[in-house]
Design an enzyme around this catalytic site. Structure first.
Site, PDB file in Angstrom:
ATOM      1  CE  LYS A   1      10.929   1.585   5.439  1.00  0.00           C
ATOM      2  NZ  LYS A   1       9.506   1.860   5.552  1.00  0.00           N
TER       3      LYS A   1
ATOM      4  CE  LYS B   1       9.592  -0.220  -2.135  1.00  0.00           C
ATOM      5  NZ  LYS B   1       8.536  -0.769  -1.333  1.00  0.00           N
TER       6      LYS B   1
ATOM      7  CE  LYS C   1       5.132   4.743   1.539  1.00  0.00           C
ATOM      8  NZ  LYS C   1       3.956   4.120   0.986  1.00  0.00           N
TER       9      LYS C   1
HETATM   10  P1  TYM Z   1       2.383   1.289   0.907  1.00  0.00           P
HETATM   11  O1  TYM Z   1       1.628   2.346   1.659  1.00  0.00           O
HETATM   12  O2  TYM Z   1       3.866   1.321   0.954  1.00  0.00           O
HETATM   13  O3  TYM Z   1       1.960   1.300  -0.615  1.00  0.00           O
HETATM   14  C1  TYM Z   1       0.591   1.308  -1.035  1.00  0.00           C
HETATM   15  C2  TYM Z   1       0.468   0.464  -2.308  1.00  0.00           C
HETATM   16  O4  TYM Z   1       1.318   0.995  -3.342  1.00  0.00           O
HETATM   17  C3  TYM Z   1       2.104  -0.059  -3.880  1.00  0.00           C
HETATM   18  N1  TYM Z   1       3.420   0.491  -4.296  1.00  0.00           N
HETATM   19  C4  TYM Z   1       3.960   0.330  -5.511  1.00  0.00           C
HETATM   20  N2  TYM Z   1       3.530  -0.317  -6.615  1.00  0.00           N
HETATM   21  C5  TYM Z   1       4.303  -0.269  -7.711  1.00  0.00           C
HETATM   22  N3  TYM Z   1       5.503   0.378  -7.764  1.00  0.00           N
HETATM   23  C6  TYM Z   1       5.983   1.036  -6.692  1.00  0.00           C
HETATM   24  N4  TYM Z   1       7.148   1.690  -6.754  1.00  0.00           N
HETATM   25  C7  TYM Z   1       5.207   1.023  -5.487  1.00  0.00           C
HETATM   26  N5  TYM Z   1       5.368   1.565  -4.244  1.00  0.00           N
HETATM   27  C8  TYM Z   1       4.271   1.222  -3.539  1.00  0.00           C
HETATM   28  C9  TYM Z   1       2.249  -1.063  -2.752  1.00  0.00           C
HETATM   29  O5  TYM Z   1       2.553  -2.345  -3.256  1.00  0.00           O
HETATM   30  C10 TYM Z   1       0.897  -0.985  -2.100  1.00  0.00           C
HETATM   31  O6  TYM Z   1      -0.025  -1.827  -2.751  1.00  0.00           O
HETATM   32  N6  TYM Z   1       2.120  -2.645   3.972  1.00  0.00           N
HETATM   33  C11 TYM Z   1       1.389  -1.908   2.957  1.00  0.00           C
HETATM   34  C12 TYM Z   1       0.052  -1.379   3.424  1.00  0.00           C
HETATM   35  C13 TYM Z   1      -0.880  -2.398   3.982  1.00  0.00           C
HETATM   36  C14 TYM Z   1      -1.679  -3.321   3.246  1.00  0.00           C
HETATM   37  C15 TYM Z   1      -2.422  -4.037   4.223  1.00  0.00           C
HETATM   38  C16 TYM Z   1      -1.815  -3.607   1.893  1.00  0.00           C
HETATM   39  C17 TYM Z   1      -1.158  -2.578   5.292  1.00  0.00           C
HETATM   40  N7  TYM Z   1      -2.071  -3.553   5.446  1.00  0.00           N
HETATM   41  C18 TYM Z   1      -3.321  -5.051   3.868  1.00  0.00           C
HETATM   42  C19 TYM Z   1      -2.712  -4.618   1.526  1.00  0.00           C
HETATM   43  C20 TYM Z   1      -3.439  -5.319   2.517  1.00  0.00           C
HETATM   44  C21 TYM Z   1       2.224  -0.712   2.542  1.00  0.00           C
HETATM   45  O7  TYM Z   1       3.056  -0.242   3.280  1.00  0.00           O
HETATM   46  O8  TYM Z   1       1.863  -0.156   1.361  1.00  0.00           O
END
Ligand code: TYM
Length: 326
Positions: A112, A192, A195
């Protein structure tokens, strides 16, 4: 025993990657563990400034989405990260234990900051805040998709580093990966599903209409072989469809391939769409019902925020004491 924690950014409505990589697992874990927290991580979502009215709206839409997917506020504490100020406070303390080079190679920043020319300090320290989310509740298990594994490694390192300097406070949290740990973009199976993808055809939202789902799957990139096989290395596009089919129909990959016998990829896509539509229809309907009552969603979150604060307060008091603030 142990404590489950995970988070998702308030993007409004989750996509199929979020659902299969994480949310489906969230729902099954809330029945296996007695202490479970799921957070809508709004602090993480402003690394690039958002329109405030849109953000406010997306937080409640995400709450409705999570409930529609099956998150049960009786079993899991569903809350809004920014409303528990200890997340920010612990993040500062952990940031002081994190070296700059440790963060430079993490994927979020690498990708990013390039797109933006200059990334913000918030984008750079984003994984430290994520570690604070996890450690604040002394969490032991964190259900996430594959793209979060490096962030989980940092959380483990920071638990160890904190404990080394200040005494044993934090357990090391383990990532729990679902069997579908990575769903690929429908337009570019080397990437992947995400969004932030600008192509609408690349992602399926969990509230897409049956027509939209069918169209997106029909347009999904495959290759020039018409037979259906599962070979993620050489045939990432078809294999992604097999993965999605298997996960949505709750069958094995082998079973999905055998159901595709005699079908070319075009005909197989219809089968995949049907499985996706069948699974998402009740979720879409439940989302539409839930999202209408904004006051109810707000109340639910406020209840969750209160319960999360009750768990965070004693840990933060312990941290302040260990660090020497009190
Ligand atoms: P985020 O909001 O991008 O995504 C939420 C969850 O969805 C999973 N994910 C995917 N899994 C499989 N294939 C994909 N294409 C795919 N895209 C997204 C992500 O792995 C995630 O589990 N930084 C994190 C949010 C966060 C968090 C935390 C997670 C903040 N604090 C503490 C766990 C623990 C994030 O941006 O997820």
């Amino acid at each position: 025993s142990g404590r489950v924690f995970s988070g998702i950014q308030p993007t409004g409505v989750p996509h199929l990657g979020n659902y299969l990589g994480a949310l489906e697992n969230w729902v099954s874990l809330q029945n296996q563990y007695s202490s479970v927290l799921y957070s809508i991580v709004d602090l993480h979502s402003i690394t690039q400034p958002k329109d405030p009215a849109l953000l406010r709206n997306n937080i409640l839409d995400m709450a409705a989405s999570l409930l529609a997917c099956g998150v049960d506020p009786e079993r899991a504490i569903l809350f809004q990260q920014s409303q528990v100020s200890e997340h920010s406070e612990l993040s500062w303390i952990l940031g002081c234990l994190t070296s700059m080079p440790r963060l430079r190679h993490l994927p979020q920043w690498k990708v990013k900051s390039k797109q933006k020319n200059e990334g913000s300090v918030g984008l750079y320290t984003y994984p430290v805040l994520q570690a604070a989310d996890i450690l604040l509740y002394k969490s032991t298990h964190v259900p996430v998709g594959e793209d979060q594994v490096q962030h989980l490694d940092l959380a483990q390192d920071l638990a160890r580093i904190f404990n080394y300097h200040y005494g044993d406070v934090f357990p090391e949290a383990r990532a729990l990966l679902s069997s579908t740990r990575k769903v690929k973009s429908l337009r570019d199976p080397s990437a992947k599903m995400s969004k932030s993808d600008t192509q609408a055809m690349a992602t399926i939202s969990i509230t897409d209409s049956p027509d939209d789902i069918a169209l997106k799957i029909r347009r999904a990139v495959t290759d020039f072989t018409s037979e259906v096989t599962f070979d993620p290395e050489t045939r990432p596009g078809v294999s992604n469809l097999v993965t999605i089919h298997a996960a949505m129909a709750t069958i094995t990959v082998q079973e999905a391939v055998s159901r595709a016998k005699g079908l070319d990829t075009g005909a197989y896509k219809t089968l995949v769409s049907e499985a996706v539509i069948q699974r998402l229809t009740p979720i879409r309907e439940e989302f539409q019902r839930l999202r209408a009552d904004r006051a109810h969603l707000q109340n639910l979150l406020e209840l969750g925020n209160r319960r999360a604060r009750e768990l965070a307060a004693p840990v933060m008091a312990e941290v302040r004491h260990r660090v020497g603030f009190s």
